[in-house]
Design a protein around this motif. Structure first.
Motif, short mmCIF file in Angstrom:
data_model
loop_
_atom_site.label_atom_id
_atom_site.label_comp_id
_atom_site.label_asym_id
_atom_site.label_seq_id
_atom_site.Cartn_x
_atom_site.Cartn_y
_atom_site.Cartn_z
N TRP A 91 13.00 -29.37 -1.97
CA TRP A 91 12.76 -28.19 -2.82
C TRP A 91 11.34 -27.67 -2.59
O TRP A 91 11.12 -26.46 -2.42
CB TRP A 91 12.97 -28.52 -4.31
CG TRP A 91 12.72 -27.32 -5.16
CD1 TRP A 91 13.60 -26.33 -5.49
CD2 TRP A 91 11.44 -26.92 -5.71
NE1 TRP A 91 12.96 -25.36 -6.22
CE2 TRP A 91 11.65 -25.69 -6.37
CE3 TRP A 91 10.17 -27.49 -5.70
CZ2 TRP A 91 10.61 -25.02 -7.04
CZ3 TRP A 91 9.13 -26.81 -6.35
CH2 TRP A 91 9.37 -25.60 -7.01
N VAL A 92 10.36 -28.59 -2.57
CA VAL A 92 8.96 -28.21 -2.37
C VAL A 92 8.79 -27.49 -1.03
O VAL A 92 8.17 -26.43 -0.94
CB VAL A 92 8.02 -29.44 -2.44
CG1 VAL A 92 6.62 -29.10 -1.93
CG2 VAL A 92 7.95 -29.99 -3.87
N MET A 93 9.38 -28.07 0.02
CA MET A 93 9.24 -27.51 1.37
C MET A 93 9.80 -26.08 1.42
O MET A 93 9.18 -25.16 1.94
CB MET A 93 9.98 -28.41 2.36
CG MET A 93 9.78 -28.06 3.82
SD MET A 93 8.07 -28.18 4.38
CE MET A 93 7.82 -29.95 4.30
N GLN A 94 10.99 -25.93 0.85
CA GLN A 94 11.65 -24.63 0.83
C GLN A 94 10.81 -23.60 0.04
O GLN A 94 10.55 -22.50 0.51
CB GLN A 94 13.04 -24.81 0.18
CG GLN A 94 13.78 -23.52 -0.12
CD GLN A 94 14.38 -22.90 1.12
OE1 GLN A 94 14.97 -23.61 1.94
NE2 GLN A 94 14.22 -21.59 1.28
N ALA A 95 10.36 -24.01 -1.15
CA ALA A 95 9.60 -23.08 -2.00
C ALA A 95 8.25 -22.74 -1.37
O ALA A 95 7.81 -21.58 -1.42
CB ALA A 95 9.40 -23.70 -3.39
N ALA A 96 7.59 -23.72 -0.75
CA ALA A 96 6.27 -23.50 -0.16
C ALA A 96 6.37 -22.56 1.05
O ALA A 96 5.57 -21.64 1.20
CB ALA A 96 5.65 -24.83 0.26
N CYS A 97 7.36 -22.80 1.91
CA CYS A 97 7.51 -21.96 3.11
C CYS A 97 7.93 -20.54 2.72
O CYS A 97 7.46 -19.57 3.33
CB CYS A 97 8.51 -22.57 4.09
SG CYS A 97 7.93 -24.12 4.81
N THR A 98 8.80 -20.42 1.74
CA THR A 98 9.20 -19.10 1.27
C THR A 98 7.99 -18.32 0.76
O THR A 98 7.78 -17.16 1.10
CB THR A 98 10.25 -19.21 0.13
OG1 THR A 98 11.35 -19.97 0.61
CG2 THR A 98 10.72 -17.85 -0.34
N ALA A 99 7.17 -18.99 -0.05
CA ALA A 99 5.97 -18.34 -0.59
C ALA A 99 5.05 -17.89 0.53
O ALA A 99 4.65 -16.71 0.60
CB ALA A 99 5.25 -19.29 -1.54
N ALA A 101 5.55 -17.36 3.67
CA ALA A 101 6.11 -16.34 4.56
C ALA A 101 5.91 -14.95 3.96
O ALA A 101 5.91 -13.95 4.69
CB ALA A 101 7.58 -16.61 4.82
N GLY A 102 5.73 -14.86 2.65
CA GLY A 102 5.59 -13.56 2.00
C GLY A 102 4.15 -13.12 1.76
O GLY A 102 3.92 -12.03 1.26
N TRP A 103 3.17 -13.94 2.09
CA TRP A 103 1.78 -13.59 1.82
C TRP A 103 1.31 -12.47 2.73
O TRP A 103 1.75 -12.34 3.87
CB TRP A 103 0.86 -14.80 1.97
CG TRP A 103 1.06 -15.82 0.89
CD1 TRP A 103 1.58 -15.60 -0.36
CD2 TRP A 103 0.77 -17.22 0.95
NE1 TRP A 103 1.62 -16.78 -1.07
CE2 TRP A 103 1.14 -17.78 -0.30
CE3 TRP A 103 0.23 -18.07 1.93
CZ2 TRP A 103 0.98 -19.14 -0.59
CZ3 TRP A 103 0.07 -19.42 1.64
CH2 TRP A 103 0.44 -19.94 0.39
N SER A 104 0.33 -11.70 2.22
CA SER A 104 -0.17 -10.56 2.97
C SER A 104 -1.11 -10.99 4.10
O SER A 104 -1.46 -10.19 4.95
CB SER A 104 -0.89 -9.59 2.03
OG SER A 104 -1.98 -10.25 1.42
N GLN A 105 -1.58 -12.23 4.07
CA GLN A 105 -2.41 -12.75 5.17
C GLN A 105 -1.74 -13.99 5.76
O GLN A 105 -1.15 -14.77 5.03
CB GLN A 105 -3.81 -13.11 4.66
CG GLN A 105 -4.68 -11.89 4.38
CD GLN A 105 -6.08 -12.29 3.92
OE1 GLN A 105 -6.66 -13.24 4.45
NE2 GLN A 105 -6.59 -11.60 2.93
#
Ligand code: C2E
Ligand code: CA
Ligand code: CA
Ligand code: CA
Length: 274
Positions: A91-99, A101-105
């Motif tokens: 769950w952590v891995m999925q949530a962290a990578c999703t977050a 991938a969406g960052w502006s930098q």
């Protein structure tokens, strides 16, 4: 045997002390938490000597319905004992990578891995699938590993870490200096970076022994072509002393506390671009 089962269970139950009952309740609640979105991630920045953001470390918290925000020290060890660390870690891995991938930098995301995760032979496939699904480039994922698992399960660990490297993710040795640290591990397992444990950083200003150890670690790491992060940097003095010894990456309350995801973009906007 079945008929006796309940009786045994009752006997066991009545003989249990409060601590064990409490743990069973916590385990039950944690299982529930995983299924009902009660876990959240906070993100703590890692910066270079000019305070430019290089990465964020994902740190899990549990929004417990009655206890409030529960810190990882209070449930990660339990999750490791009862096996829940596997779905929790995923769950952590999925949530962290999703977050990330969406960052502006395009800063990196660092994710902590428990020994039990490293010992799962399907870990590289799990991570590869998450990278594909989220679209996060592999070299933006840093996997933080503590050294215990390397000592006890050398062959299995080498195999998994080799596969993770082949995926293109970065490997970080966490809490360096607390265990049976040996710089030979760093080469043997092809780490990209080590994190000097907070305990050394804390004693830096007052204790010349700690200062000597950190200086030696940083010098050796650099000659081995390893990056070094100092964690737990709380004061300007620590920051200055670490910088003077050649440390190039910093994490700690001085730079930024772990923050909820909705504050990350603000933090990125207010910092100088890379
Ligand atoms: P860690 O990987 O060594 O993470 C750093 C811890 O130090 C974090 O505590 C962070 O909030 C804290 N910290 C950061 N800067 C400072 C500082 O300047 N001063 C002080 N005093 N503390 C600082 P946190 O979030 O409570 O996490 C504790 C540990 O729980 C982590 O230690 C890590 O081992 C584990 N953990 C957290 N999230 C996960 C996860 O998703 N998976 C696994 N397996 N373990 C996790
Ligand atoms: Ca860590
Ligand atoms: Ca650490
Ligand atoms: Ca730690």
């Amino acid at each position: 045997v079945k008929a006796n089962g309940r009786g045994w269970f009752r006997l066991f139950e009545s003989g249990m002390d409060d601590e064990l009952q409490g743990r069973r309740k916590l385990e039950h609640d944690l299982r529930h938490a995983l299924q009902h979105d009660e876990l959240i991630l906070h993100f703590q920045p890692l910066v270079d000597s000019n305070f430019r953001i290089l990465a964020f470390e994902a740190l899990v918290r549990w929004m417990h319905p009655t206890l409030g925000l529960v810190m990882p020290a209070q449930f990660i060890p339990l999750a490791e004992e009862c096996g829940l660390i596997i779905p929790l870690g995923e769950w952590v891995m999925q949530a962290a990578c999703t977050a990330a991938a969406g960052w502006s930098q395009p800063c990196r995301i660092a994710v902590n891995l428990s020994p039990a995760q490293i010992l799962r032979t399907d870990l590289p496939t799990t991570i590869a699938n998450i990278l594909i699904k989220t679209g996060l480039p592999p070299d933006r994922l840093e996997l933080e590993i503590t050294e215990g698992v390397l000592m006890d399960n050398t062959d299995a660990a080498i195999k998994t870490l080799t596969e993770l490297r082949e995926l293109g993710t970065r490997l970080v040795l966490d809490d360096f200096g607390t265990g049976y640290s040996s710089l030979s591990y760093l080469q043997r397992f092809a780490f990209d970076k080590l994190k000097v444990d907070r305990s050394f950083v804390q004693r830096l200003a007052s204790d010349s022994g700690s200062r000597a150890i950190i200086m030696a670690i940083i010098a050796l790491s650099r000659s081995l072509d390893l990056e070094v992060t100092a964690e737990g940097v709380e004061t300007e003095e620590q920051f200055r002393l670490l910088g003077a010894t050649g440390c190039q990456e910093f994490q700690g309350y001085l730079i930024g506390r772990p923050m909820p995801h909705d504050e990350v973009e603000n933090f990125l906007r207010n910092s100088s671009p890379l």
